[in-house]
Structure formats: C-alpha cells, structure tokens
Design a protein around this motif. Structure first.
Motif: not given
Length: 345
Positions: A105, A83-84, A11-13, A30, A33, A17-18, A80, A320
């Motif tokens: 992450v 969202c995750l 995960v690229d938080l 995608r 966030t 965008n996530t 957060a 990600a």
C-alpha cells in the motif's frame, strides 16, 4: 490470476480514488475511495466505491457519503479498511484476497508516525497477513520504470486530489521531499468559483470536473475554441439556468491554482541538494497522479522550469503498478526496507 497464486497486490489508497493492480494482470480496479452509510447509524454500510457515489442522494433513506482518506492520510481506520478489503475483493473476484498474496500500500512521504500507525492499523483490520507500506513516490517511480536504484537524482511529482508531492529520489530512498496541499480538487474548486462569479451559476463537483476534462487547459496561449452549454442553478433566482462557457473561460479559471503549483515546483527545484541538481538536467521531471492529466500541464511545467518533462499514458495508475511490482518481489522489498523506504506490517 489463479486462485492459488502467490502474486502481489498493489494498492494506491488515495483521497479521491483507490487503484488496485494485480501481478500479471496490471490495473484491475479503479474506484472512488468512498463509503455510503446510514445517516442515523454510520455503522450501517450501504455501498462502497463507485456504487456509493452513484447511490448518494438516490436512496429512500437519509445517508452520508464518507471519505476515509483525507490529504493522503487515513482519517478513519475502520472505514478505510472496509474500502481496502472491498476493493481488493472486487478486483480479485473472491473473498479473503490477502490469504495467499502479499499486499503493498502506498502513502505520502511526509506522514507523521501517528498517521503511519493509522495506515498500518487499516491494513491489519483489512486482514492482510503479509503487507508492506511504501512512499507513493517510490512506487510511482517503479510504475514508470525509472531506475531509482542508481546514485543519481530523479524528480517525481505526484499530483493527487488534495496533495502534490515533489520528491527527489536516489538509491531507493527519498532524498528530499515537499508536500503541497493542492491538487486536482483545487482545479475543480477554481472552476466552480469562476462559474459562480462570471456566469452567475452554482455547479457541483462532478460538473466542474467534467469541464476540466472536456475543455480545460492550463496553457495561456492554447488555441482551443471549445464551447459548452452549462446547466446549473442561478445564484440570484435559485432556478435552473443555462449559460455558455468556453475553453478560454476554463483557462482563466485554472490560472491561479496552476500558478501556485508551478511556483511550488520551481521553489522545490531551487532547494534540491546541489549534489543532485545536475542530475535532474539529464533525468528530468517525471509526472504522476491523476492531476497531471490536466491538458497542457506537462508543456507548462517544461516551459516554466526549462527541464525535460516525462508523463506516461496513464499516470493515475503509476503508483498502484509500482506497488504491485514491489509486492511481487521479495528481493526488492528487502532492498527497500534496508534503504528505509518500506515498512513491513
């Protein structure tokens, strides 16, 4: 991916965008966030991700759009974590996505210990039982298949929404790093200011972003001649109005933030440790992050720095994909922990 898979989740938080990547599947999701909550009761969650963006201002009650990540750091752990968890559930199409899967992450290299603790708390609140945190530059390098395990310097420039990280990596570790508080949102803001000053129109973030993507460029001698009819609100009358805008207008609008970015890269290159500076002549510059998609940016950086510049087809997915590769490899995780480049949660 099978429901019984023991694979990894990367995960690229990010601030904007996530991105969620799954082992054997690649990028599965995608989304922004963002969380849409009730204005009077912010614990009342109405929507998450793209649904939150789409519903903003279009519901029958007062709402507020919350961005729990700012400048790459967690601003609100509970939001957060929502969202995750919500993004990973959607990507895997099942509840409790972390029950049998390891999570990796990403985070900016320059986080303080307090900010790292906030991210670790976010991961735990989301319910991850096995998780690891890694710098985004390290993850992006693996996502781009850059061999950072060797004793040679590799320069990774990750351009996000609000920050740009310039990192020199060698032997699985970040040797030198510089973080600038500029990114793709600075490009959008520059376009908004230009349109207001030169065209007399007020436009929103989404319109500025579309102009950047559709007719934007950062090459002063770009021969693009695209023209669009722009809709906005007249700054004097306040009424809806139409104006014509060209690609050359957007080039002018982007000149200042692009120049700041180039100057920051040049300064960082000047301060690279001498032992690794020579390596960069061979390994070049690797661009990552959604901000690097600006038309002409790789060519501009190459022209200004005289270094080779490499960019993949989807640089916004690099971090990600690399995080997923890390999460799926026990041996690699051990190596990164030993190098001080990963933290187990």
């Amino acid at each position: 991916m099978s429901v019984f898979s023991m694979g990894g989740i990367g995960v690229d938080l990010g601030t904007e965008n996530t991105v969620v990547a799954l082992e054997d599947e690649g990028v599965a999701l995608r989304e922004p966030t963002s969380i849409l909550a009730g204005a009077e009761n912010e614990s009342e969650i109405i929507a998450i991700g793209k649904d939150a963006k789409r519903m903003t201002g279009r519901t029958d009650r007062e709402t507020v759009l919350i961005e729990p990540i700012r400048y790459g750091a967690v601003a609100h752990s509970e939001y957060a974590a929502m969202c995750l968890l919500g993004m990973c559930e959607k990507a895997m199409q099942r509840r409790r996505p972390f029950e049998k899967n390891r999570l990796c992450v990403t985070h900016p290299f320059g986080l303080t210990q307090v900010e790292k603790n906030a991210l670790a708390n976010t991961v735990m609140l989301a319910g991850a039982k096995r998780a690891v945190l890694v710098p985004a530059a390290i993850a992006a390098a693996f996502g781009k298949d850059v061999h950072i395990e060797r004793p040679e310097g590799n320069l990774i420039i990750s351009i996000g929404a609000e920050t740009t990280e310039i990192s020199v990596i060698s032997m699985l570790g970040v040797v030198a790093s510089r973080t600038m508080k500029t990114g793709s949102r600075a490009f959008d803001e520059a376009i908004k200011r230009f349109v207001r000053r030169e065209k007399g129109l007020l436009i929103g973030n989404a319109t500025a972003e579309n102009l950047k993507k559709d007719i934007g460029s950062c090459m002063p001698d770009d021969k693009k001649t695209d023209t669009l009819t722009l809709r906005g609100r007249n700054v004097i009358t306040g009424k809806p109005s139409l104006e014509t805008i060209t690609s050359s207008d957007i080039i002018k609008a982007l000149d200042e933030p692009v120049r700041m970015l180039i100057d920051g890269i040049s300064d960082a290159l000047y301060n690279v440790p001498s032992e690794l500076a020579g390596d960069l002549l061979d390994t070049g510059i690797h661009l990552s992050g959604a901000g690097s998609l600006l038309h002409g940016l790789p060519e501009r950086i190459k022209a200004e720095t005289q270094f080779k510049v490499f960019i993949g087809e989807n640089p916004e997915n690099d971090a990600a994909l690399g995080a997923c590769r890390i999460a799926s490899d026990d041996k690699l995780i051990r190596s990164l922990i030993n190098a001080g480049s990963a933290i187990e949660v």
